[in-house]
Design an enzyme around this catalytic site. Structure first.
Site, PDB file in Angstrom:
ATOM      1  N   VAL A  18     -24.574   2.625   3.987  1.00  0.00           N
ATOM      2  CA  VAL A  18     -25.941   2.828   3.565  1.00  0.00           C
ATOM      3  C   VAL A  18     -26.725   2.371   4.796  1.00  0.00           C
ATOM      4  O   VAL A  18     -26.754   1.527   5.270  1.00  0.00           O
ATOM      5  CB  VAL A  18     -26.139   1.552   2.323  1.00  0.00           C
ATOM      6  CG1 VAL A  18     -27.680   1.545   1.915  1.00  0.00           C
ATOM      7  CG2 VAL A  18     -25.115   1.697   1.120  1.00  0.00           C
TER       8      VAL A  18
ATOM      9  N   GLY B 215     -17.552  -1.246  -3.161  1.00  0.00           N
ATOM     10  CA  GLY B 215     -16.645  -0.989  -4.030  1.00  0.00           C
ATOM     11  C   GLY B 215     -15.503  -1.955  -3.982  1.00  0.00           C
ATOM     12  O   GLY B 215     -14.465  -1.692  -3.961  1.00  0.00           O
ATOM     13  N   GLY B 216     -15.982  -3.486  -3.838  1.00  0.00           N
ATOM     14  CA  GLY B 216     -15.087  -4.310  -4.062  1.00  0.00           C
ATOM     15  C   GLY B 216     -14.677  -4.818  -5.428  1.00  0.00           C
ATOM     16  O   GLY B 216     -14.890  -4.130  -6.316  1.00  0.00           O
ATOM     17  N   VAL B 217     -14.349  -6.049  -5.490  1.00  0.00           N
ATOM     18  CA  VAL B 217     -13.870  -6.496  -6.890  1.00  0.00           C
ATOM     19  C   VAL B 217     -15.024  -6.694  -7.790  1.00  0.00           C
ATOM     20  O   VAL B 217     -15.179  -6.070  -8.763  1.00  0.00           O
ATOM     21  CB  VAL B 217     -13.180  -7.952  -6.816  1.00  0.00           C
ATOM     22  CG1 VAL B 217     -12.676  -8.155  -8.198  1.00  0.00           C
ATOM     23  CG2 VAL B 217     -12.114  -7.997  -5.862  1.00  0.00           C
TER      24      VAL B 217
ATOM     25  N   GLU C 298     -18.802   3.076  -1.029  1.00  0.00           N
ATOM     26  CA  GLU C 298     -18.156   1.788  -0.242  1.00  0.00           C
ATOM     27  C   GLU C 298     -18.010   2.367   1.221  1.00  0.00           C
ATOM     28  O   GLU C 298     -17.776   3.424   1.555  1.00  0.00           O
ATOM     29  CB  GLU C 298     -16.588   2.011  -0.805  1.00  0.00           C
ATOM     30  CG  GLU C 298     -15.800   1.148   0.081  1.00  0.00           C
ATOM     31  CD  GLU C 298     -16.172  -0.096   0.108  1.00  0.00           C
ATOM     32  OE1 GLU C 298     -16.247  -1.111  -0.548  1.00  0.00           O
ATOM     33  OE2 GLU C 298     -15.813  -0.752   1.275  1.00  0.00           O
TER      34      GLU C 298
ATOM     35  N   HIS D 292      10.542  -9.188 -26.497  1.00  0.00           N
ATOM     36  CA  HIS D 292      10.527  -7.849 -26.576  1.00  0.00           C
ATOM     37  C   HIS D 292       9.648  -7.464 -28.150  1.00  0.00           C
ATOM     38  O   HIS D 292      10.049  -8.214 -29.035  1.00  0.00           O
ATOM     39  CB  HIS D 292      11.898  -7.210 -26.823  1.00  0.00           C
ATOM     40  CG  HIS D 292      11.710  -5.711 -27.175  1.00  0.00           C
ATOM     41  ND1 HIS D 292      11.481  -4.751 -26.321  1.00  0.00           N
ATOM     42  CD2 HIS D 292      12.091  -5.175 -28.229  1.00  0.00           C
ATOM     43  CE1 HIS D 292      11.650  -3.569 -26.760  1.00  0.00           C
ATOM     44  NE2 HIS D 292      11.990  -3.807 -28.204  1.00  0.00           N
TER      45      HIS D 292
ATOM     46  N   GLU E  87     -24.237 -31.705  -9.599  1.00  0.00           N
ATOM     47  CA  GLU E  87     -24.414 -30.398  -9.803  1.00  0.00           C
ATOM     48  C   GLU E  87     -25.887 -30.181  -9.959  1.00  0.00           C
ATOM     49  O   GLU E  87     -26.314 -30.654 -10.979  1.00  0.00           O
ATOM     50  CB  GLU E  87     -23.646 -29.888 -11.186  1.00  0.00           C
ATOM     51  CG  GLU E  87     -23.725 -28.435 -11.641  1.00  0.00           C
ATOM     52  CD  GLU E  87     -23.689 -27.622 -10.442  1.00  0.00           C
ATOM     53  OE1 GLU E  87     -22.548 -27.287  -9.691  1.00  0.00           O
ATOM     54  OE2 GLU E  87     -24.739 -26.730 -10.259  1.00  0.00           O
TER      55      GLU E  87
HETATM   56  P1  NAD Z   1     -15.535  -8.111  -1.782  1.00  0.00           P
HETATM   57  O1  NAD Z   1     -15.225  -8.558  -0.579  1.00  0.00           O
HETATM   58  O2  NAD Z   1     -14.109  -8.087  -2.845  1.00  0.00           O
HETATM   59  O3  NAD Z   1     -15.876  -6.560  -1.845  1.00  0.00           O
HETATM   60  C1  NAD Z   1     -17.069  -5.997  -1.007  1.00  0.00           C
HETATM   61  C2  NAD Z   1     -16.900  -4.579  -0.801  1.00  0.00           C
HETATM   62  O4  NAD Z   1     -18.382  -4.318  -0.119  1.00  0.00           O
HETATM   63  C3  NAD Z   1     -15.601  -4.369   0.237  1.00  0.00           C
HETATM   64  O5  NAD Z   1     -14.936  -3.267  -0.258  1.00  0.00           O
HETATM   65  C4  NAD Z   1     -16.825  -3.846   1.552  1.00  0.00           C
HETATM   66  O6  NAD Z   1     -15.846  -2.878   2.315  1.00  0.00           O
HETATM   67  C5  NAD Z   1     -17.835  -3.432   1.039  1.00  0.00           C
HETATM   68  N1  NAD Z   1     -18.985  -3.367   1.900  1.00  0.00           N
HETATM   69  C6  NAD Z   1     -19.372  -4.255   2.711  1.00  0.00           C
HETATM   70  N2  NAD Z   1     -20.635  -3.897   3.303  1.00  0.00           N
HETATM   71  C7  NAD Z   1     -20.973  -2.803   2.667  1.00  0.00           C
HETATM   72  C8  NAD Z   1     -22.064  -1.760   2.862  1.00  0.00           C
HETATM   73  N3  NAD Z   1     -22.996  -2.435   3.883  1.00  0.00           N
HETATM   74  N4  NAD Z   1     -21.920  -0.883   2.298  1.00  0.00           N
HETATM   75  C9  NAD Z   1     -21.035  -0.441   1.498  1.00  0.00           C
HETATM   76  N5  NAD Z   1     -20.099  -1.339   1.159  1.00  0.00           N
HETATM   77  C10 NAD Z   1     -19.877  -2.293   1.863  1.00  0.00           C
HETATM   78  O7  NAD Z   1     -16.556  -8.820  -2.422  1.00  0.00           O
HETATM   79  P2  NAD Z   1     -17.287  -8.890  -3.945  1.00  0.00           P
HETATM   80  O8  NAD Z   1     -16.772  -7.805  -4.698  1.00  0.00           O
HETATM   81  O9  NAD Z   1     -18.858  -9.006  -3.719  1.00  0.00           O
HETATM   82  O10 NAD Z   1     -16.727 -10.286  -4.543  1.00  0.00           O
HETATM   83  C11 NAD Z   1     -16.987 -11.507  -3.887  1.00  0.00           C
HETATM   84  C12 NAD Z   1     -16.060 -12.579  -4.057  1.00  0.00           C
HETATM   85  O11 NAD Z   1     -15.713 -12.843  -5.419  1.00  0.00           O
HETATM   86  C13 NAD Z   1     -14.544 -11.888  -3.664  1.00  0.00           C
HETATM   87  O12 NAD Z   1     -13.928 -12.788  -2.835  1.00  0.00           O
HETATM   88  C14 NAD Z   1     -13.924 -11.467  -5.085  1.00  0.00           C
HETATM   89  O13 NAD Z   1     -12.400 -11.772  -4.691  1.00  0.00           O
HETATM   90  C15 NAD Z   1     -14.638 -12.540  -5.993  1.00  0.00           C
HETATM   91  N6  NAD Z   1     -14.164 -12.112  -7.262  1.00  0.00           N
HETATM   92  C16 NAD Z   1     -13.162 -12.188  -7.964  1.00  0.00           C
HETATM   93  C17 NAD Z   1     -13.101 -11.483  -9.108  1.00  0.00           C
HETATM   94  C18 NAD Z   1     -11.544 -11.439  -9.860  1.00  0.00           C
HETATM   95  O14 NAD Z   1     -10.930 -12.369  -9.443  1.00  0.00           O
HETATM   96  N7  NAD Z   1     -11.673 -10.601 -10.845  1.00  0.00           N
HETATM   97  C19 NAD Z   1     -14.243 -10.999  -9.540  1.00  0.00           C
HETATM   98  C20 NAD Z   1     -15.428 -10.887  -9.051  1.00  0.00           C
HETATM   99  C21 NAD Z   1     -15.767 -11.519  -7.649  1.00  0.00           C
END
Ligand code: NAD
Length: 439
Positions: A235, A179-181, A201, A428, A32
């Site tokens: 963007v 607007g992903g996770v 997004e 419960h 690592e």
């Molecule tokens: P993601 O794939 O969840 O979301 C990325 C988002 O960015 C998508 O909705 C996509 O449509 C959007 N996007 C892509 N290019 C774009 C652009 N040029 N302009 C605007 N929007 C755009 O990826 P993430 O949020 O970066 O997360 C990365 C990974 O980490 C994922 O696989 C996620 O599941 C994981 N993660 C999980 C958790 C959890 O389990 N709670 C938390 C954080 C991250």
């Protein structure tokens, strides 16, 4: 010494594999380059959840009057919040170190690279030394993806999630691209601490991979409380802190880019015949196309979740050890959680992928939910196979659904029918009873 297993990467996949193989009495060496725990523990899940917990404490205190509690002049100290996050991370990293501290496991702190490979031997270099092993498990994880948007690279106003977690000061305002996770969890953190947030997004919806009825509830709540969300928005470029989009220009103190992650293939250059498919291509047992080379976690590009990574590692080691019964991963029953407020938790198929019976119930059918979530409705949705009556998917929004989605995963994993699930007794009063109410 020739090791049974060499592991590159000490995240959830790597340390789980090291623990499992060394427990079986096999000599393991793990490399690592940073801290044990990988992205999840050091710059991902754990630090984010720690910061989010502080933000929730503050937010709840400032909204306490709806529970009949008066809290005046509530404030926070972000430097202290960030300090506590470091303490939590340090404690958990020490825990992993302790777990791997046994006579069968060697941990090397350094960047490893593959030197050569035959079907029964892999040679790895780290620093000045070389090490040989029968098997190799690649757990090198993933890196934040930097999109080729003009003005993003080397822009001091731009953060990725790692930088955002590292800072000791809050931004004055933030534009979140993606607007992903990651994007929505950081939107939650900053919004709850009073920072103006704009989410941009590209797709027609935020969290595009989740159940859209559940996502719509989150979006409505966030927009009502002041988070600006732009969907279907590209963007075009960044000029300093000015974000130029197909939907107008937006200015903020910082711009967080969270548009996905990509497999990290550093150190693997010598494996010229390795096959790829989004990440390293693996079979059901995490074996690559090369005999004695396995991969687990984000580097496989399958589902980038820590709990998937650790299960993949268990399967890979099970295969190397030729364990019976043969281990597989139930990809149809992987739970996932988005730590927004309210939380979203789901498992199994979404509405879009199969024609099945859909049941819906507001979370308010749980007494505990009503007691603890003033003004919230929430939703629990269950997808049931019309013919067999087995539970195929569950999608929920409402706190604390992350804590009991595992019960739904269990039902999906075991192929429970509605009648079988009905026989499970839920304590419960808990919010988990919603899973019983909906049956
Ligand atoms: P993601 O794939 O969840 O979301 C990325 C988002 O960015 C998508 O909705 C996509 O449509 C959007 N996007 C892509 N290019 C774009 C652009 N040029 N302009 C605007 N929007 C755009 O990826 P993430 O949020 O970066 O997360 C990365 C990974 O980490 C994922 O696989 C996620 O599941 C994981 N993660 C999980 C958790 C959890 O389990 N709670 C938390 C954080 C991250």
């Amino acid at each position: 010494m020739e090791y049974f297993l060499a592991i590159i990467g000490g995240g959830p996949a790597g340390y789980t594999a090291a623990e499992k193989a060394s427990k079986a009495g096999k000599q393991v060496i793990l490399f690592e380059q940073n801290a044990l725990g990988g992205t999840c523990l050091n710059v991902g899940c754990i630090p984010t959840k720690t910061l989010l917990y502080s933000a929730k404490q503050y937010y709840n205190a400032t909204h306490a009057d709806k529970y009949g509690v008066k809290a005046e002049n509530v404030s926070f100290d972000y430097a202290k919040i960030a300090q506590r996050k470091q303490k939590v991370v340090r404690k958990l990293v020490a825990g992993i170190k302790a777990k791997l501290n046994n006579e069968f496991c060697t941990v090397i702190n350094g960047a490893a690279s593959v030197v050569s490979r035959t079907d029964d031997k892999v040679v790895i270099a780290c620093g000045e030394e070389q090490y040989t092993a029968e098997n190799l498990l690649i757990c090198t994880g993933s890196n934040n993806f930097v999109p080729p948007i003009p003005g993003v690279k080397d822009n001091p106003c731009v953060w990725d999630s790692t930088l955002a977690l590292d800072t000791k000061e809050l931004p004055q305002s933030i534009v979140i691209v993606g607007g992903g996770v990651i994007g929505m969890e950081f939107a939650t953190l900053y919004h709850e601490l009073g920072v103006p947030v704009t989410v941009i997004e590209a797709m027609p919806t935020i969290l595009p991979n989740l159940d859209q009825e559940v996502v719509a509830i989150l979006r409505e709540k966030y927009e009502k409380s002041g988070v600006k969300i732009l969907t279907d928005t590209k963007v075009l470029s960044l000029e300093g802190n000015l974000v130029k989009t197909s939907n107008g220009d937006y200015e903020a103190d910082k711009v967080l880019i969270s548009v996905g992650r990509r497999a990290n293939l550093q150190g693997l250059e010598a494996l010229t015949d390795l096959e790829f498919e989004r990440g390293i291509k693996v079979d059901d047992f995490m074996k690559t196309n090369l005999a004695n080379v396995y991969a687990a976690g984000d580097v496989t590009g399958k589902i980038m979740l820590a709990h998937v990574a650790s299960r993949q590692a268990e399967v890979a080691v099970g295969r190397m050890l030729k364990q019976i019964p043969v281990q597989r991963i139930a990809y149809n029953a992987i739970p996932s959680v988005v730590y927004t407020n309210p939380e979203i938790a789901s498992v199994g198929i979404t509405e879009d992928v199969m024609d099945c019976e859909i049941r819906r119930l507001p979370m308010t059918f749980s007494g505990r939910f009503v007691a603890e979530n003033e003004g919230e409705t929430g939703l629990c949705k269950m997808l049931i196979d019309k013919k067999s009556q087995s539970v195929l998917g569950v999608h929920m929004i409402g706190n604390p659904c992350s804590e009991f989605v595992a019960a739904a995963s269990f039902a999906v994993r075991m192929g429970y029918t509605v009648a079988e699930f009905q026989q499970v007794v839920f304590p419960h009063p808990t919010v988990s009873e919603i899973l019983k109410e909906i049956l």
